[in-house]
Design a protein around this motif. Structure first.
Motif, PDB file in Angstrom:
ATOM      1  N   LEU A 151      23.942  39.761 -46.861  1.00 12.10           N
ATOM      2  CA  LEU A 151      24.657  40.680 -45.975  1.00 12.10           C
ATOM      3  C   LEU A 151      25.951  40.075 -45.456  1.00 12.10           C
ATOM      4  O   LEU A 151      26.939  40.777 -45.256  1.00 12.10           O
ATOM      5  CB  LEU A 151      23.770  41.050 -44.779  1.00 12.10           C
ATOM      6  N   ASN A 152      25.934  38.762 -45.224  1.00 14.67           N
ATOM      7  CA  ASN A 152      27.097  38.096 -44.644  1.00 14.67           C
ATOM      8  C   ASN A 152      27.024  36.599 -44.932  1.00 14.67           C
ATOM      9  O   ASN A 152      26.054  36.114 -45.534  1.00 14.67           O
ATOM     10  CB  ASN A 152      27.156  38.341 -43.128  1.00 14.67           C
ATOM     11  N   GLY A 153      28.049  35.882 -44.501  1.00 16.16           N
ATOM     12  CA  GLY A 153      28.133  34.460 -44.782  1.00 16.16           C
ATOM     13  C   GLY A 153      27.008  33.649 -44.170  1.00 16.16           C
ATOM     14  O   GLY A 153      26.528  32.687 -44.771  1.00 16.16           O
ATOM     15  N   LYS A 180      32.338  34.207 -47.446  1.00 12.62           N
ATOM     16  CA  LYS A 180      33.208  33.869 -46.319  1.00 12.62           C
ATOM     17  C   LYS A 180      34.550  34.600 -46.420  1.00 12.62           C
ATOM     18  O   LYS A 180      35.122  35.012 -45.399  1.00 12.62           O
ATOM     19  CB  LYS A 180      33.409  32.360 -46.253  1.00 12.62           C
ATOM     20  N   LEU A 181      35.057  34.760 -47.638  1.00 12.90           N
ATOM     21  CA  LEU A 181      36.287  35.532 -47.819  1.00 12.90           C
ATOM     22  C   LEU A 181      36.078  36.977 -47.377  1.00 12.90           C
ATOM     23  O   LEU A 181      36.910  37.542 -46.647  1.00 12.90           O
ATOM     24  CB  LEU A 181      36.730  35.492 -49.274  1.00 12.90           C
ATOM     25  N   MET A 182      34.979  37.585 -47.791  1.00  8.43           N
ATOM     26  CA  MET A 182      34.727  38.977 -47.417  1.00  8.43           C
ATOM     27  C   MET A 182      34.541  39.115 -45.915  1.00  8.43           C
ATOM     28  O   MET A 182      35.035  40.068 -45.305  1.00  8.43           O
ATOM     29  CB  MET A 182      33.516  39.508 -48.173  1.00  8.43           C
ATOM     30  N   ASP A 183      33.829  38.178 -45.307  1.00  9.08           N
ATOM     31  CA  ASP A 183      33.677  38.203 -43.849  1.00  9.08           C
ATOM     32  C   ASP A 183      35.030  38.098 -43.167  1.00  9.08           C
ATOM     33  O   ASP A 183      35.305  38.781 -42.172  1.00  9.08           O
ATOM     34  CB  ASP A 183      32.781  37.044 -43.394  1.00  9.08           C
ATOM     35  N   PHE A 208      43.023  31.959 -45.493  1.00  6.64           N
ATOM     36  CA  PHE A 208      42.871  33.369 -45.873  1.00  6.64           C
ATOM     37  C   PHE A 208      42.777  34.231 -44.628  1.00  6.64           C
ATOM     38  O   PHE A 208      42.429  33.762 -43.546  1.00  6.64           O
ATOM     39  CB  PHE A 208      41.634  33.569 -46.755  1.00  6.64           C
ATOM     40  N   ASN A 209      43.104  35.507 -44.799  1.00  3.49           N
ATOM     41  CA  ASN A 209      42.959  36.476 -43.717  1.00  3.49           C
ATOM     42  C   ASN A 209      42.984  37.871 -44.312  1.00  3.49           C
ATOM     43  O   ASN A 209      43.265  38.054 -45.499  1.00  3.49           O
ATOM     44  CB  ASN A 209      44.059  36.320 -42.663  1.00  3.49           C
ATOM     45  N   GLY A 210      42.692  38.862 -43.493  1.00  5.54           N
ATOM     46  CA  GLY A 210      42.697  40.233 -43.986  1.00  5.54           C
ATOM     47  C   GLY A 210      42.543  41.236 -42.869  1.00  5.54           C
ATOM     48  O   GLY A 210      42.417  40.882 -41.689  1.00  5.54           O
ATOM     49  N   PHE A 213      38.061  38.888 -44.439  1.00  8.99           N
ATOM     50  CA  PHE A 213      38.897  40.068 -44.657  1.00  8.99           C
ATOM     51  C   PHE A 213      38.478  41.226 -43.741  1.00  8.99           C
ATOM     52  O   PHE A 213      39.314  42.050 -43.351  1.00  8.99           O
ATOM     53  CB  PHE A 213      38.796  40.536 -46.115  1.00  8.99           C
ATOM     54  N   THR A 214      37.181  41.301 -43.432  1.00 11.54           N
ATOM     55  CA  THR A 214      36.678  42.407 -42.617  1.00 11.54           C
ATOM     56  C   THR A 214      36.407  41.995 -41.178  1.00 11.54           C
ATOM     57  O   THR A 214      35.752  42.720 -40.428  1.00 11.54           O
ATOM     58  CB  THR A 214      35.380  42.981 -43.241  1.00 11.54           C
ATOM     59  N   SER A 215      36.888  40.787 -40.793  1.00  5.68           N
ATOM     60  CA  SER A 215      36.824  40.279 -39.418  1.00  5.68           C
ATOM     61  C   SER A 215      35.398  40.054 -38.933  1.00  5.68           C
ATOM     62  O   SER A 215      35.148  40.042 -37.728  1.00  5.68           O
ATOM     63  CB  SER A 215      37.539  41.244 -38.453  1.00  5.68           C
ATOM     64  N   LYS A 216      34.451  39.807 -39.849  1.00  4.50           N
ATOM     65  CA  LYS A 216      33.069  39.578 -39.412  1.00  4.50           C
ATOM     66  C   LYS A 216      32.854  38.159 -38.889  1.00  4.50           C
ATOM     67  O   LYS A 216      31.821  37.890 -38.288  1.00  4.50           O
ATOM     68  CB  LYS A 216      32.101  39.839 -40.580  1.00  4.50           C
ATOM     69  N   ASN A 217      33.808  37.264 -39.165  1.00  8.93           N
ATOM     70  CA  ASN A 217      33.656  35.906 -38.655  1.00  8.93           C
ATOM     71  C   ASN A 217      34.514  35.672 -37.421  1.00  8.93           C
ATOM     72  O   ASN A 217      34.761  34.543 -37.030  1.00  8.93           O
ATOM     73  CB  ASN A 217      33.980  34.870 -39.727  1.00  8.93           C
ATOM     74  N   ASN A 218      35.026  36.735 -36.862  1.00  8.21           N
ATOM     75  CA  ASN A 218      35.859  36.612 -35.655  1.00  8.21           C
ATOM     76  C   ASN A 218      35.042  36.922 -34.404  1.00  8.21           C
ATOM     77  O   ASN A 218      34.066  37.630 -34.466  1.00  8.21           O
ATOM     78  CB  ASN A 218      37.055  37.567 -35.727  1.00  8.21           C
TER      79      ASN A 218
END
Length: 326
Positions: free
Chosen positions: A101-103, A316-319, A203-205, A321-326
């Motif tokens: 589901l996530n990192g 981690k890239l997908m998280d 990276f960012n998104g 880009f979608t701000s899930k690690n913020n």
């Protein structure tokens, strides 16, 4: 481990053609059991595919003494739980993408593989297909010179023919999929970028929901600066107009450009204004080349074709880009 005797957890649509039949076509590999929570559907799958055993409980399949390797093809929600359970039972795992589901869930899976000392492979299977291996060889040969940047566009209408069918549209339920169609398709694309260009420096998104009727973001942008200086820009939109449907990745170098479709069958190489097209035949079972490598790895004959640590980078890239690690 001489013969790999597989058990599938989650014998749904993805296993009908893409992966399932390949387990009996690869040397030293045999599909011996399948599991689905709906017992009738598990039995139906087993009988149609000539599989001797079927279960409606994952624990029963994992603990079957004949099964010595597990393929997890459920929606992402169950990947962490079933992977860790199989690893704890001492059985190597091949798990579908996205890894989890996530990192954080992916990290838990990677930690479990180390804790139990059991092999874990993630199904980023495009890196094993002839088309994408050809691109890697073109890059290694500096065919287009030094790579400058990559531009990727994935524009799809809601009724896209690229997106896999399923009985229930769980891909747009973030509690089950992790975050919509971006989380279903982007793992293929981002894994290839990591496979081609190596370590990420930064990276960012951004992610936004443009279709108010959907529960997940349908517009995502992502930017990567690789350690080797290559810059990646990606755009994913899953509410684009039908006539703007696009699946295109372009790698620009100092001498030319390589263009290809992640979900198509072509490569175009442009040098000095002249274009060469390279076409590939569709594979009968898109995961078979990867499964061949997984079997060799489980038998101790080769390296891991896609480790948990590699797949974790994609998560981690997908998280990010979608701000899930913020």
């Amino acid at each position: 481990m001489n013969e790999i005797k597989w058990g599938i957890i989650g014998c749904g649509d993805v296993t009908e053609v893409k992966s399932g039949p390949a387990f009996n076509k690869v040397p030293h590999s045999k599909l011996v059991a399948v599991m689905r929570r709906d017992a009738a559907k598990a039995e139906d799958y087993a009988k149609r595919h000539g599989v001797p055993k079927w279960y409606s409980n994952a624990s029963d399949l994992i603990n079957d003494p004949e099964v010595n390797a597990i393929y997890i093809a459920t929606p992402p929600l169950q990947h962490e739980e079933y992977t860790i359970a199989a690893l704890a039972a001492g059985k190597p795992v091949y798990v579908e993408k996205p890894m989890a589901l996530n990192g954080q869930a992916a990290q838990n899976m990677a930690n479990a593989a180390h804790q139990y000392g059991v092999k874990l492979v993630v199904a980023h299977y495009r890196r094993s297909q002839p088309l994408f291996l050809k691109i890697k060889s073109l890059l290694a040969a500096n065919t287009i010179g030094e790579v400058r940047f990559v531009d990727l566009k994935m524009l799809q209408p809601k009724a896209s023919n690229i997106i896999a069918n399923s009985e229930e549209n769980w891909r747009i339920n973030p509690a089950i999929s992790g975050g919509g169609l971006f989380h279903d398709l982007a793992p293929h694309q981002l894994d290839l970028m990591l496979y081609y260009f190596g370590e990420v420096k930064q990276f960012n998104g951004l992610a936004n929901k443009k279709d108010p009727t959907e529960p997940v973001e349908d517009l995502v942008t992502g930017h990567i600066l690789f350690e080797n200086g290559v810059v990646f820009n990606g755009l994913w939109c899953f509410s684009a107009p039908q006539n703007e449907q696009t699946d295109l990745c372009e790698i620009y170098g100092s001498k030319g450009k390589i263009s290809f479709s992640i979900f198509g069958q072509f490569i175009k190489v442009n040098l000095n204004g002249e274009e060469e097209s390279i076409n590939f035949e569709p594979l009968p079972h898109v995961e078979q080349p990867m499964i061949e490598q997984v079997v060799a790895y489980f038998r101790g004959e080769s390296e891991n074709p896609c480790s948990a640590e590699e797949a974790l980078k994609t998560m981690k890239l997908m998280d990010g880009f979608t701000s899930k690690n913020n």
